[in-house]
Write an enzyme that holds these catalytic residues in place. Structure first.
Site, PDB file in Angstrom:
ATOM      1  N   ARG A  91       0.789  -1.245   0.000  1.00 22.49           N
ATOM      2  CA  ARG A  91       0.000   0.000   0.000  1.00 22.49           C
ATOM      3  C   ARG A  91       0.820   1.294   0.000  1.00 22.49           C
ATOM      4  O   ARG A  91       0.262   2.368   0.169  1.00 22.49           O
ATOM      5  CB  ARG A  91      -0.984   0.036   1.194  1.00 22.49           C
ATOM      6  CG  ARG A  91      -1.921  -1.160   1.249  1.00 22.49           C
ATOM      7  CD  ARG A  91      -3.211  -0.881   1.989  1.00 22.49           C
ATOM      8  NE  ARG A  91      -3.014  -0.292   3.294  1.00 22.49           N
ATOM      9  CZ  ARG A  91      -3.971   0.312   3.990  1.00 22.49           C
ATOM     10  NH1 ARG A  91      -5.178   0.432   3.475  1.00 22.49           N
ATOM     11  NH2 ARG A  91      -3.742   0.811   5.177  1.00 22.49           N
ATOM     12  N   ASP A  92       2.123   1.215  -0.187  1.00 26.43           N
ATOM     13  CA  ASP A  92       2.888   2.463  -0.341  1.00 26.43           C
ATOM     14  C   ASP A  92       4.155   2.226  -1.174  1.00 26.43           C
ATOM     15  O   ASP A  92       5.234   2.694  -0.818  1.00 26.43           O
ATOM     16  CB  ASP A  92       3.245   3.059   1.023  1.00 26.43           C
ATOM     17  CG  ASP A  92       3.680   4.531   0.905  1.00 26.43           C
ATOM     18  OD1 ASP A  92       3.358   5.159  -0.129  1.00 26.43           O
ATOM     19  OD2 ASP A  92       4.334   5.048   1.823  1.00 26.43           O
ATOM     20  N   LEU A  93       4.000   1.500  -2.267  1.00 22.74           N
ATOM     21  CA  LEU A  93       5.165   1.236  -3.124  1.00 22.74           C
ATOM     22  C   LEU A  93       5.546   2.493  -3.895  1.00 22.74           C
ATOM     23  O   LEU A  93       4.692   3.142  -4.496  1.00 22.74           O
ATOM     24  CB  LEU A  93       4.840   0.130  -4.132  1.00 22.74           C
ATOM     25  CG  LEU A  93       4.968  -1.312  -3.671  1.00 22.74           C
ATOM     26  CD1 LEU A  93       4.637  -2.222  -4.836  1.00 22.74           C
ATOM     27  CD2 LEU A  93       6.361  -1.621  -3.138  1.00 22.74           C
ATOM     28  N   ASN A  97      10.884   3.891  -1.416  1.00 26.24           N
ATOM     29  CA  ASN A  97      10.752   2.762  -0.498  1.00 26.24           C
ATOM     30  C   ASN A  97      11.421   1.497  -1.036  1.00 26.24           C
ATOM     31  O   ASN A  97      11.191   0.401  -0.524  1.00 26.24           O
ATOM     32  CB  ASN A  97       9.273   2.481  -0.193  1.00 26.24           C
ATOM     33  CG  ASN A  97       8.697   3.525   0.752  1.00 26.24           C
ATOM     34  OD1 ASN A  97       9.443   4.230   1.425  1.00 26.24           O
ATOM     35  ND2 ASN A  97       7.382   3.636   0.792  1.00 26.24           N
ATOM     36  N   THR A 130       1.302   6.876  -1.986  1.00 23.64           N
ATOM     37  CA  THR A 130       1.718   8.220  -2.387  1.00 23.64           C
ATOM     38  C   THR A 130       1.062   8.579  -3.723  1.00 23.64           C
ATOM     39  O   THR A 130       0.975   7.744  -4.627  1.00 23.64           O
ATOM     40  CB  THR A 130       3.254   8.239  -2.480  1.00 23.64           C
ATOM     41  OG1 THR A 130       3.773   7.902  -1.194  1.00 23.64           O
ATOM     42  CG2 THR A 130       3.768   9.597  -2.900  1.00 23.64           C
TER      43      THR A 130
END
EC number: 2.7.11.22
Length: 289
Positions: A91-93, A97, A130
């Site tokens: 949920r935040d690739l 990261n 993001t």
């Protein structure tokens, strides 16, 4: 923890619990959780990675070669396949990261928004991922999230590595939706069943744009490469590529073949000057919330 009144935040506990469960070469390793002199001093001891891809992309004199891009993307896909097989959505690739060791091993990091999911899928907060990497169903308010949101972000990462710049750098949610429509064409019930019932569809007046412009954006990319990008950017989450589909793509079997991780550049010069302010500015560009 200094500002916490009620103990360890649930998001941190969730991250720690997930990371302690995960063991894969392409996922950052949590070795242990250490408490300092006071209970509010809690440290996560992680495996060490020398670089993150966002600051590398900002500071590289020449972009990654296509063979190097394939090497990176294959490693991210292997990590994702492991996560998704274990019913975890990251949920935040995004490129900031993705970490890389000096042996060329790429590891997915930052599990602060990651969630385990079950079947049937329960509602989750849509304000995740993001903005530049956020899938259209999230922008349009879906309450159920599947591993396909990670795969959309994977498409954005592959495109960013190939183009050496972010593919969809929206400045607001409305702008983000517009950039997606400009690139892929206007979504409809035909190509995305259930699209018109998404909660926020009525809030956007989508431009009429019938064309998929990926080929114009990447005129030099092979048919197999374009096929993979199109598969990752399917509007319908049910039809979007899975991590396994990505790993089996013919794009990785054609020349230039993916280079071996140990042949990836290690950028010691960049590593040694990372304290320079320009680097943190550069990261800010790609870490847009």
């Amino acid at each position: 923890m200094d500002k916490e009144k009620d103990g360890v935040p649930i998001s941190s506990l969730r991250e720690i619990t997930l990371l302690l469960r995960l063991r894969h070469p392409n996922i950052v390793e949590l070795k242990e959780v250490v408490v300092g002199n006071h209970l509010e001093s809690i440290f996560l001891v992680m495996g060490y990675c020398e670089q993150d891809l966002a600051s590398l992309l900002e500071n590289m004199p020449t972009p990654f070669s296509e063979a190097q891009v394939k090497c990176i993307v294959l490693q991210v896909l292997r990590g994702l396949q492991y996560l998704h097989q274990n019913f975890i959505i990251h949920r935040d690739l995004k490129v900031s990261n993705l970490l890389m060791t000096d042996k060329g091993c790429v590891k997915t990091a930052d599990f602060g928004l990651a969630r385990a999911y079950g079947i049937p899928v329960k509602p989750m907060t849509p304000k995740v991922v993001t903005l530049w990497y956020r899938a259209p169903e999230l922008l349009l308010g879906t309450t159920t999230q599947t591993t396909s949101i990670d795969m959309w972000a994977m498409g954005c990462i592959l495109a960013e590595l190939l183009a050496h710049k972010p593919l969809l750098p929206g400045t607001s949610e409305i702008h983000q939706v517009d950039l997606i429509v400009q690139l892929l064409g206007t979504p409809s019930e035909n190509i995305w069943p259930g699209f018109s019932r998404l909660p926020l569809v009525g809030q956007y007046s989508l431009r009429k744009q019938p064309y998929n412009n990926l080929k114009h954006k990447f005129p030099w990319l092979s048919e197999a490469g374009l096929r993979l990008l199109n598969f990752l950017f399917m509007y319908d989450p049910k039809k979007r590529a899975t991590a396994r589909d990505g790993l089996e793509s013919s794009y990785f079997k054609e020349k230039p073949l993916p280079c071996e991780p140990e042949l990836m550049p290690t950028f010691p010069h960049h590593r040694n000057k990372r304290a320079v302010p320009a680097t943190s500015e550069g990261q800010g560009k790609r870490c847009k919330p």
